[in-house]
Design an enzyme around this catalytic site. Sequence first.
Site, short mmCIF file in Angstrom:
data_model
loop_
_atom_site.label_atom_id
_atom_site.label_comp_id
_atom_site.label_asym_id
_atom_site.label_seq_id
_atom_site.Cartn_x
_atom_site.Cartn_y
_atom_site.Cartn_z
N LYS A 116 -24.90 66.91 -19.89
CA LYS A 116 -23.59 67.57 -19.70
C LYS A 116 -22.96 67.24 -18.36
CE LYS A 116 -24.52 71.45 -22.75
NZ LYS A 116 -23.79 71.53 -23.99
N GLU A 200 -19.95 76.28 -14.29
CA GLU A 200 -18.50 76.07 -14.41
C GLU A 200 -17.82 77.40 -14.66
OE1 GLU A 200 -18.49 73.16 -17.60
OE2 GLU A 200 -18.44 74.69 -19.13
N ASN A 235 -23.10 81.72 -29.31
CA ASN A 235 -22.53 80.41 -28.96
C ASN A 235 -22.81 79.34 -30.00
OD1 ASN A 235 -21.34 81.24 -26.49
ND2 ASN A 235 -23.37 81.16 -25.53
N GLU A 275 -15.78 67.89 -27.83
CA GLU A 275 -15.54 69.33 -27.91
C GLU A 275 -14.71 69.80 -26.71
OE1 GLU A 275 -19.37 70.98 -30.37
OE2 GLU A 275 -19.48 71.12 -28.20
N GLU A 288 -18.15 68.98 -24.06
CA GLU A 288 -19.22 67.99 -24.19
C GLU A 288 -18.85 67.07 -25.34
OE1 GLU A 288 -22.94 69.18 -25.73
OE2 GLU A 288 -22.11 70.56 -27.20
N ASN A 290 -20.52 65.18 -28.68
CA ASN A 290 -21.66 65.07 -29.58
C ASN A 290 -21.64 63.69 -30.22
OD1 ASN A 290 -22.57 67.70 -29.04
ND2 ASN A 290 -21.08 68.52 -30.48
N PHE A 348 -28.15 89.16 -36.89
CA PHE A 348 -28.23 87.75 -37.28
C PHE A 348 -29.61 87.14 -37.01
CE2 PHE A 348 -23.81 88.59 -35.98
CZ PHE A 348 -23.21 88.44 -37.21
#
Length: 667
Positions: A116, A200, A235, A275, A288, A290, A348
Amino acid sequence: MFNKILIANRGEIACRIIKTAKKLGIVTVAIYSDADRDALHVRQADEAVHVGPAASPQSYLSIANVLDAVKATGADAVHPGYGFLSENANFADALQAKGVAFIGPPPVAIEAMGDKITSKKIAASAGVSTVPGHMGLIENPEEAVRIASQIGFPVMIKASAGGGGKGMRIAWNEDETREGFRSSRNEARNAFGDERIFIEKFITEPRHIEIQVLGDQHGNLIYLGERECSIQRRNQKIIEEAPSPFLDEATRRAMGEQAVALAKAVGYYSAGTVEFIVDCDCNFYFLEMNTRLQVEHPVTELITGLDLVEEMIRVAAGEKLRIGQEDVRLNGWAIESRLYAEDPYRNFLPSIGRLTRYRPPAEEQRADGSLIRNDTGVVEGSEISMYYDPMIAKLCAWAPDRPTAIRAMSEALDDFEVEGIGHNLPFLSAVMNHPRFQEGRLSTAFIAEEFPDGFSGAVPGDADARKLVAVAAYTNWKIQHRNILISGTVDNDRRRVPQNWIVTLNDQAFSLTVRDEENSIAVIFDDGMRLIVASDWLPGRSHAVFAISGESLSIKTARSGTGHRLRWRGMDVVAHVRSPRIAELARLMPKRQPPDTSKLLLCPMPGVVTTIAVSEGDPVEVGQILATIEAMKMENVLRAERRATIKRIAAKAGASLAVDEPILEFE
Ligand code: ADP
Ligand code: ADP
Ligand code: MG
């Protein structure tokens, strides 16, 4: 073109790739672990090679074993799917050294984008807008605090090697920064064997919007519009759509051009995804890249008409792209729902077990012009194991416009029958029917904001409650009829089904009259409201369409004790249909109380106890760690919800527990 492709993956994505390879007349090779001997991808491929035990490091992630399989079968190309070895530059290099094509981007691009921090630096120098923050490594908690204060709170602490939502923490103040730095670093070390951390700015209430890019080995690169993936939990995405309801043409073009600029900067070819997070003012920032086929690629295929796997194969074989940027047309709207073996009623948490029932909706064009697609790697009877990703299927709906696509998805979710394990179908339905989702007001905070106390089933409003009551009245009517027919009595009086019923639904009682009208029944509520119900439902059926005064409802039905369990649009209710006299008696019956479990810490999911952090007799404070459980590669920390004293420890470290097994008992 290739003669034989080995698919270095499993599950739905292996099946997806096999489908396109077959279309292109290419022979397919599956690989499988001990746990996947009977898996669908193995059955669908022309050949299959065993690559090791269930645990993926010794099978799907073992470069040596996969290379052996390539050699043994003489495959001339390998498609890695997503996850596993798909973003492993060493694997791509090793294949190319053996003269086998890697169906993906050049290894140098994988390498550059896999990290990253490196990718953020490359993006910034390619003129791509990046999230404000610190582009260097952070060594210790104090440095993290200093940098976080410079950036300004809130901040996002991230693992440079991160992926899958892991190694990421939000911090709103200095203390959270110290704590977040430590836990991100621990998680990153455990998950990726790499503990490099950076920080960040945390963009509040952003939308996740990503650009699909596609390039060939001749320097051509195009973008295929965007996907919005803002509906996330932990996320991680669960619902995606294309296009985004938020972007205007100018922002789409700006994002597309920046994505292509970044791809060019690393000599990219094949399919890839850049993204971004987008704030409420349409400012977008690179997150980032992918360097692989993405889980949610079907929504792009549905609106562009392209087969991305086919494009990847052609590009790997050296062909030129057959379209330019000006040929890309975005047509209609597509939504994807990820059906997961995870229990929405339990935050979940993953669920494992056998799919005792698995009946997806038909993949077809529907009367309203919509289209259903379902990508899956399972069949009825398949086992969802703890070894791999708990995704069961990706259900997609395409339609000319967003409202029709949402409706088609909602109906397809109602048609989808899955039993035997916990799954998120009702939650996906609840999101589709949520007014804010329908208005397109999305953000990555959607689930946290709209379901702050978790999910316990959609609650029917009055109109829906009455429809469900009418359905229960109908199924009861059918059952009564059948009982009369088989009782063999000739007494005419007893051959008539009574007309007056009391239906209770969620503690609410509806008094109604039912009239037989040949092929339907009329349900008349005591306030005069009347619903006509028709259906081909018969006792014993688990699913049917009920026409209620002209509207078609696809409802799952089951027996539940003496009641009718009905599931529809995220609602899960039990209706009791009783004669007025029985209803009066039922009202007087004491309610059965659920056992008191407030003094127990129960295991929230099937898993292994990794640590018990307390001893018998210990006093504990709110938030204190009691135990940790590992399940499906996730470490779950169980904390005290209130002050208490530990009375008894019921489970030892190392023990495998089932859901709801006690771990310890409080005084
Ligand atoms: P991963 O590699 O795990 O996919 P990403 O960097 O793509 O990690 O981030 C995953 C998700 O986390 C994003 O989709 C977004 O919801 C959230 N996220 C990441 N960075 C930020 C940020 N700086 N501000 C707000 N949300 C973020
Ligand atoms: P019994 O012979 O014990 O009466 P029934 O099959 O007639 O058993 O039904 C018992 C209860 O379960 C009744 O309330 C009935 O309405 C309900 N029921 C039975 N089958 C179904 C079904 N497939 N769907 C919904 N409810 C059902
Ligand atoms: Mg990501």
